[in-house]
Design a protein around this motif. Structure first.
Motif, PDB file in Angstrom:
ATOM      1  N   UNK A 167       0.588  -1.433   0.275  1.00 18.67           N
ATOM      2  CA  UNK A 167       0.323  -0.120   0.329  1.00 18.67           C
ATOM      3  C   UNK A 167       0.737   1.293   0.206  1.00 18.67           C
ATOM      4  N   UNK A 168       0.375   1.898  -1.298  1.00 17.12           N
ATOM      5  CA  UNK A 168       0.969   3.528  -1.164  1.00 17.12           C
ATOM      6  C   UNK A 168       0.577   4.578   0.506  1.00 17.12           C
ATOM      7  N   UNK A 172       2.425  -4.479   3.557  1.00 14.69           N
ATOM      8  CA  UNK A 172       3.662  -3.717   3.117  1.00 14.69           C
ATOM      9  C   UNK A 172       3.166  -1.979   3.300  1.00 14.69           C
ATOM     10  N   UNK A 173       4.114  -1.284   4.005  1.00 15.62           N
ATOM     11  CA  UNK A 173       3.120   0.389   3.716  1.00 15.62           C
ATOM     12  C   UNK A 173       4.673   1.742   3.098  1.00 15.62           C
ATOM     13  N   UNK A 174       4.701   1.227   1.796  1.00 21.27           N
ATOM     14  CA  UNK A 174       5.541   2.322   1.290  1.00 21.27           C
ATOM     15  C   UNK A 174       5.230   3.671   1.371  1.00 21.27           C
ATOM     16  N   UNK A 185       8.681   4.433  -8.522  1.00 18.00           N
ATOM     17  CA  UNK A 185      10.017   3.593  -8.813  1.00 18.00           C
ATOM     18  C   UNK A 185       9.713   2.208  -7.501  1.00 18.00           C
ATOM     19  N   UNK A 186       9.930   2.840  -6.383  1.00 18.04           N
ATOM     20  CA  UNK A 186       9.360   2.026  -5.137  1.00 18.04           C
ATOM     21  C   UNK A 186       7.904   0.856  -5.004  1.00 18.04           C
ATOM     22  N   UNK A 187       7.121   2.031  -5.194  1.00 22.99           N
ATOM     23  CA  UNK A 187       6.115   0.638  -5.427  1.00 22.99           C
ATOM     24  C   UNK A 187       5.960  -0.561  -6.666  1.00 22.99           C
ATOM     25  N   UNK A 188       6.758   0.418  -7.926  1.00 21.18           N
ATOM     26  CA  UNK A 188       6.746  -0.799  -8.911  1.00 21.18           C
ATOM     27  C   UNK A 188       7.814  -1.684  -8.021  1.00 21.18           C
ATOM     28  N   UNK A 219      -1.391  -7.929  -4.319  1.00 18.71           N
ATOM     29  CA  UNK A 219      -2.172  -6.641  -4.431  1.00 18.71           C
ATOM     30  C   UNK A 219      -1.506  -5.472  -4.270  1.00 18.71           C
ATOM     31  N   UNK A 220      -1.361  -4.102  -5.028  1.00 23.05           N
ATOM     32  CA  UNK A 220      -0.955  -3.112  -5.390  1.00 23.05           C
ATOM     33  C   UNK A 220      -2.002  -2.103  -4.026  1.00 23.05           C
TER      34      UNK A 220
END
Length: 299
Positions: free
Chosen positions: A160-161, A187-189, A249-252, A260-261
């Motif tokens: 998750x962003x 994972x919380x980015x 870039x971090x999320x990709x 799931x994103x």
């Protein structure tokens, strides 16, 4: 349409059938009905006479009935229906999204071409829908040969962003619920990057010296922001990921191991004023897993 219904857009293409399969599993998890929606606007009279137009609609109706029957057979207990609309696909899907709990679409349909990551309909729906939209790009073959979206391995993750200094409610709620349903770690980015204009070597040195302090401050801010959801979802293991990297870039990169994103999108009262931010736009085109775009208010 029942409250909370999961809606999947289907046009017979492989990405749309993958979206329907993903939506069926999600509807079962949520214990809600699944609606398969196919749309085909009328053909211009100059191109096709009335009999041709009737055949055009008949093919769509037959396809959607067959897709619903196949899903019902593969997923006992699933309440699934099909609907054929005679409007443009994006208009039909956005209308259905007004009363849906979740919209699921293939990243591209028959109108796409090799190399196209996300088609115009998927982009339009992700940008303007009133409900969360999941975009799926895998093919049925990929699903059969690879891990399923309900894999319960310890390494399974939902990414998750989330902005510790912004509005979290809708996006965090969706992400925690998704992780809980999949028995996955969340994972919380939270990422940041240097400005595009190249700074001097002295500035980079100062930032490097202060990086540890900054990461500690951001980690504490994220921990404070997530505390209400950790209390509500104690079963979900949360991993804050504070990184010095371009956010998209971090999320990709994180999506390569994710089920799931989840990203947020600011909404507006007028559909014409809704738009995707640069991060959501980037991950829709480049993520390696399904992407959920969750609309949220400004405050």
């Amino acid at each position: 349409m029942s409250a909370g219904t999961v809606v999947a857009g289907v046009d017979g293409s492989e990405p749309s059938l993958a979206a329907a399969e993903w939506a069926a599993r999600e509807a079962l998890d949520r214990a809600v009905p699944l609606l398969l929606l196919h749309a085909s606007p009328p053909l211009p009279p100059r191109i096709s006479p009335v009999p041709g137009e009737d055949a055009w609609g008949y093919v769509g109706e037959q396809m959607i009935r067959q897709a619903a029957a196949d899903l019902a057979e593969r997923h006992p207990g699933l309440e699934v229906t099909g609907e054929h609309a005679t409007t443009a696909a994006d208009e039909a899907l956005l209308t259905a999204a007004g009363s849906a709990g979740l919209m699921v679409v293939g990243a591209r349909g028959w109108g796409g071409f090799d190399g196209l990551a996300v088609g115009s309909v998927a982009l339009r729906v992700a940008t303007a829908a009133d409900c969360p939209v999941v975009t799926v790009r895998e093919s049925p073959t990929d699903r059969e040969e690879g891990p399923t979206d309900r894999e319960t391995d310890r390494e399974a993750e939902v990414v998750a962003a989330l902005d510790a200094h912004g509005h979290l409610a809708e996006t965090a709620d969706f992400a925690f619920r998704a992780a809980l349903a999949r028995k996955a770690r969340l994972r919380v980015v939270h990422a940041w990057a240097l400005p595009a204009a190249a700074p001097s070597a002295w500035m980079i040195g100062v930032l490097e010296e202060d990086r540890g302090r900054w990461e500690d401050q951001e980690s504490q801010a994220m921990s404070d922001a997530l505390r209400p959801w950790r209390t509500r979802f104690p079963q979900v293991e949360v991993f804050p990921d504070i990184v010095l990297l371009n956010p998209a870039q971090a999320l990709v990169r994180s999506s390569a191991r994710a089920l799931l994103l989840v990203v947020g999108r600011r909404t507006a009262d007028r559909v014409a004023e809704r738009h995707l931010g640069p991060i959501a736009h980037a991950v829709l085109h480049h993520a390696h897993c399904p992407v959920a775009v969750v609309p949220h208010s400004l405050f």
